[in-house]
Motif scaffolding. Structure first.
Motif: not given
Length: 90
Positions: A38-59
């Protein structure tokens, strides 16, 4: 296996950001969700292998050409064992 909660601040609503986050997570085989807050931000919960989470965040931080991330909050949370990644609308 890790799970993080991210909160993206900036121009992240009304610019296709949730779908963009979804496509990046899906392509990497991550699970969790993304939703507008509601405050204009976006929330994401992401689960998986740490290296894939880093790739996700970079993208995601590079953006979709329309979105702009000014700030990000990151918190490691308990693994939930979700089977897929989804967009929540509530």
């Amino acid at each position: 296996m890790k799970r993080y909660r991210f909160r993206f601040c900036g121009r992240v609503q009304g610019v296709g950001f949730r779908y963009f986050v979804y496509t990046k997570a899906y392509a990497l085989g991550l699970s969790g969700y993304v939703k507008n807050l509601d405050d204009g931000t976006v929330e994401a919960e992401v689960e998986g292998e740490e290296d894939k989470i880093h790739k996700f965040l970079d993208a995601v931080l590079k953006g979709n050409g329309i979105s702009r991330i000014d700030d990000i909050e990151r918190e490691e949370i308990e693994i939930k064992g979700d089977k897929k990644f989804k967009i929540l609308y509530y």
